[in-house]
Design a protein around this motif. Structure first.
Motif, PDB file in Angstrom:
ATOM      1  N   LEU A 196      14.589  15.891  -6.280  1.00  0.00           N
ATOM      2  CA  LEU A 196      13.325  16.391  -5.749  1.00  0.00           C
ATOM      3  C   LEU A 196      12.165  15.473  -6.144  1.00  0.00           C
ATOM      4  O   LEU A 196      11.289  15.179  -5.326  1.00  0.00           O
ATOM      5  CB  LEU A 196      13.059  17.810  -6.249  1.00  0.00           C
ATOM      6  N   ARG A 197      12.173  15.009  -7.391  1.00  0.00           N
ATOM      7  CA  ARG A 197      11.112  14.110  -7.824  1.00  0.00           C
ATOM      8  C   ARG A 197      11.167  12.789  -7.060  1.00  0.00           C
ATOM      9  O   ARG A 197      10.140  12.239  -6.657  1.00  0.00           O
ATOM     10  CB  ARG A 197      11.218  13.855  -9.319  1.00  0.00           C
ATOM     11  N   ARG A 198      12.369  12.269  -6.831  1.00  0.00           N
ATOM     12  CA  ARG A 198      12.521  11.031  -6.083  1.00  0.00           C
ATOM     13  C   ARG A 198      12.016  11.201  -4.655  1.00  0.00           C
ATOM     14  O   ARG A 198      11.294  10.350  -4.135  1.00  0.00           O
ATOM     15  CB  ARG A 198      13.987  10.594  -6.070  1.00  0.00           C
ATOM     16  N   CYS A 199      12.353  12.313  -4.024  1.00  0.00           N
ATOM     17  CA  CYS A 199      11.876  12.580  -2.665  1.00  0.00           C
ATOM     18  C   CYS A 199      10.352  12.671  -2.626  1.00  0.00           C
ATOM     19  O   CYS A 199       9.710  12.154  -1.700  1.00  0.00           O
ATOM     20  CB  CYS A 199      12.497  13.863  -2.121  1.00  0.00           C
ATOM     21  N   LEU A 200       9.782  13.311  -3.614  1.00  0.00           N
ATOM     22  CA  LEU A 200       8.327  13.420  -3.698  1.00  0.00           C
ATOM     23  C   LEU A 200       7.689  12.052  -3.901  1.00  0.00           C
ATOM     24  O   LEU A 200       6.699  11.720  -3.241  1.00  0.00           O
ATOM     25  CB  LEU A 200       7.933  14.367  -4.831  1.00  0.00           C
ATOM     26  N   ASP A 201       8.261  11.247  -4.782  1.00  0.00           N
ATOM     27  CA  ASP A 201       7.728   9.897  -5.008  1.00  0.00           C
ATOM     28  C   ASP A 201       7.820   9.041  -3.752  1.00  0.00           C
ATOM     29  O   ASP A 201       6.884   8.318  -3.405  1.00  0.00           O
ATOM     30  CB  ASP A 201       8.476   9.211  -6.154  1.00  0.00           C
ATOM     31  N   VAL A 202       8.948   9.132  -3.046  1.00  0.00           N
ATOM     32  CA  VAL A 202       9.112   8.354  -1.813  1.00  0.00           C
ATOM     33  C   VAL A 202       8.101   8.813  -0.766  1.00  0.00           C
ATOM     34  O   VAL A 202       7.462   7.995  -0.094  1.00  0.00           O
ATOM     35  CB  VAL A 202      10.562   8.476  -1.277  1.00  0.00           C
ATOM     36  N   GLY A 203       7.922  10.116  -0.636  1.00  0.00           N
ATOM     37  CA  GLY A 203       6.956  10.644   0.333  1.00  0.00           C
ATOM     38  C   GLY A 203       5.531  10.223   0.014  1.00  0.00           C
ATOM     39  O   GLY A 203       4.777   9.834   0.905  1.00  0.00           O
ATOM     40  N   LEU A 204       5.160  10.291  -1.259  1.00  0.00           N
ATOM     41  CA  LEU A 204       3.814   9.879  -1.659  1.00  0.00           C
ATOM     42  C   LEU A 204       3.607   8.380  -1.454  1.00  0.00           C
ATOM     43  O   LEU A 204       2.535   7.947  -1.016  1.00  0.00           O
ATOM     44  CB  LEU A 204       3.554  10.250  -3.119  1.00  0.00           C
ATOM     45  N   THR A 205       4.635   7.596  -1.741  1.00  0.00           N
ATOM     46  CA  THR A 205       4.538   6.149  -1.524  1.00  0.00           C
ATOM     47  C   THR A 205       4.374   5.845  -0.042  1.00  0.00           C
ATOM     48  O   THR A 205       3.563   4.996   0.354  1.00  0.00           O
ATOM     49  CB  THR A 205       5.790   5.441  -2.073  1.00  0.00           C
ATOM     50  N   ARG A 206       5.120   6.543   0.791  1.00  0.00           N
ATOM     51  CA  ARG A 206       5.008   6.351   2.242  1.00  0.00           C
ATOM     52  C   ARG A 206       3.609   6.741   2.727  1.00  0.00           C
ATOM     53  O   ARG A 206       2.998   6.034   3.533  1.00  0.00           O
ATOM     54  CB  ARG A 206       6.052   7.185   2.964  1.00  0.00           C
TER      55      ARG A 206
ATOM     56  N   ARG B 106      17.236  31.256 -14.658  1.00  0.00           N
ATOM     57  CA  ARG B 106      18.284  30.682 -13.831  1.00  0.00           C
ATOM     58  C   ARG B 106      18.972  31.793 -13.065  1.00  0.00           C
ATOM     59  O   ARG B 106      19.340  32.815 -13.611  1.00  0.00           O
ATOM     60  CB  ARG B 106      19.315  29.957 -14.681  1.00  0.00           C
ATOM     61  N   ASP B 107      19.111  31.556 -11.789  1.00  0.00           N
ATOM     62  CA  ASP B 107      19.856  32.477 -10.944  1.00  0.00           C
ATOM     63  C   ASP B 107      21.310  32.041 -10.991  1.00  0.00           C
ATOM     64  O   ASP B 107      21.622  30.879 -10.744  1.00  0.00           O
ATOM     65  CB  ASP B 107      19.307  32.406  -9.510  1.00  0.00           C
ATOM     66  N   PRO B 108      22.217  32.943 -11.291  1.00  0.00           N
ATOM     67  CA  PRO B 108      23.613  32.532 -11.430  1.00  0.00           C
ATOM     68  C   PRO B 108      24.181  31.947 -10.123  1.00  0.00           C
ATOM     69  O   PRO B 108      25.067  31.100 -10.153  1.00  0.00           O
ATOM     70  CB  PRO B 108      24.370  33.793 -11.805  1.00  0.00           C
ATOM     71  N   GLY B 109      23.646  32.355  -8.970  1.00  0.00           N
ATOM     72  CA  GLY B 109      24.154  31.834  -7.713  1.00  0.00           C
ATOM     73  C   GLY B 109      23.612  30.457  -7.393  1.00  0.00           C
ATOM     74  O   GLY B 109      24.211  29.696  -6.635  1.00  0.00           O
ATOM     75  N   HIS B 110      22.465  30.089  -7.961  1.00  0.00           N
ATOM     76  CA  HIS B 110      21.818  28.803  -7.690  1.00  0.00           C
ATOM     77  C   HIS B 110      21.373  28.144  -8.994  1.00  0.00           C
ATOM     78  O   HIS B 110      20.197  28.133  -9.328  1.00  0.00           O
ATOM     79  CB  HIS B 110      20.585  28.999  -6.793  1.00  0.00           C
ATOM     80  N   PRO B 111      22.284  27.586  -9.700  1.00  0.00           N
ATOM     81  CA  PRO B 111      21.877  26.931 -10.948  1.00  0.00           C
ATOM     82  C   PRO B 111      21.078  25.652 -10.657  1.00  0.00           C
ATOM     83  O   PRO B 111      21.412  24.883  -9.771  1.00  0.00           O
ATOM     84  CB  PRO B 111      23.201  26.613 -11.634  1.00  0.00           C
ATOM     85  N   THR B 112      19.980  25.487 -11.384  1.00  0.00           N
ATOM     86  CA  THR B 112      19.147  24.301 -11.236  1.00  0.00           C
ATOM     87  C   THR B 112      19.639  23.257 -12.230  1.00  0.00           C
ATOM     88  O   THR B 112      19.725  23.509 -13.418  1.00  0.00           O
ATOM     89  CB  THR B 112      17.685  24.631 -11.536  1.00  0.00           C
ATOM     90  N   THR B 113      19.948  22.118 -11.704  1.00  0.00           N
ATOM     91  CA  THR B 113      20.442  21.062 -12.581  1.00  0.00           C
ATOM     92  C   THR B 113      19.401  19.960 -12.698  1.00  0.00           C
ATOM     93  O   THR B 113      18.467  19.863 -11.902  1.00  0.00           O
ATOM     94  CB  THR B 113      21.742  20.456 -12.032  1.00  0.00           C
ATOM     95  N   VAL B 114      19.590  19.158 -13.659  1.00  0.00           N
ATOM     96  CA  VAL B 114      18.710  18.026 -13.881  1.00  0.00           C
ATOM     97  C   VAL B 114      18.802  17.065 -12.707  1.00  0.00           C
ATOM     98  O   VAL B 114      17.799  16.470 -12.288  1.00  0.00           O
ATOM     99  CB  VAL B 114      19.073  17.319 -15.203  1.00  0.00           C
ATOM    100  N   ASP B 115      19.978  16.921 -12.129  1.00  0.00           N
ATOM    101  CA  ASP B 115      20.161  16.029 -10.993  1.00  0.00           C
ATOM    102  C   ASP B 115      19.356  16.495  -9.778  1.00  0.00           C
ATOM    103  O   ASP B 115      18.765  15.677  -9.072  1.00  0.00           O
ATOM    104  CB  ASP B 115      21.640  15.931 -10.610  1.00  0.00           C
ATOM    105  N   GLU B 116      19.331  17.793  -9.542  1.00  0.00           N
ATOM    106  CA  GLU B 116      18.568  18.326  -8.411  1.00  0.00           C
ATOM    107  C   GLU B 116      17.070  18.102  -8.623  1.00  0.00           C
ATOM    108  O   GLU B 116      16.345  17.750  -7.680  1.00  0.00           O
ATOM    109  CB  GLU B 116      18.863  19.801  -8.208  1.00  0.00           C
ATOM    110  N   LEU B 117      16.611  18.317  -9.836  1.00  0.00           N
ATOM    111  CA  LEU B 117      15.202  18.077 -10.134  1.00  0.00           C
ATOM    112  C   LEU B 117      14.854  16.593  -9.987  1.00  0.00           C
ATOM    113  O   LEU B 117      13.789  16.241  -9.470  1.00  0.00           O
ATOM    114  CB  LEU B 117      14.858  18.573 -11.535  1.00  0.00           C
ATOM    115  N   ALA B 118      15.753  15.739 -10.423  1.00  0.00           N
ATOM    116  CA  ALA B 118      15.517  14.303 -10.280  1.00  0.00           C
ATOM    117  C   ALA B 118      15.485  13.920  -8.803  1.00  0.00           C
ATOM    118  O   ALA B 118      14.663  13.081  -8.390  1.00  0.00           O
ATOM    119  CB  ALA B 118      16.606  13.525 -11.015  1.00  0.00           C
TER     120      ALA B 118
END
Length: 85
Positions: free
Chosen positions: A17-27, A3-15
């Protein structure tokens, strides 16, 4: 995962990204299905068109036959006129 202290990765951000990927693949899947359907439709129309052209070619008169019929008609008209009718 580091983890980079300036850019913490959260579960919400990963979710997100996954939603965007799913929407793109569905499209993309939808667009692919639409293109496949259009391709099949075009292939069917092309097959119908080829059958119609083949039927028209089968029914057309060959040019030499039309020429002979025209010549015979002109000759018979000339003979008829020459005989005085």
């Amino acid at each position: 995962m580091s983890r980079d202290p300036g850019h913490p990765t959260t579960v919400d951000e990963l979710a997100e990204l996954r939603r965007c990927l799913d929407v793109g693949l569905t499209r993309m899947d939808g667009q692919h299905a639409l293109l496949a359907q259009r391709g099949e439709q075009t292939e069917h129309e092309l097959t119908d068109l080829v059958e119609r052209v083949a039927a028209l070619e089968h029914l057309r008169w060959p040019l030499p036959a039309v020429t002979v019929l025209s010549a015979v008609g002109a000759l018979s008209l000339a003979v008829w006129q020459a005989l005085g009718h």
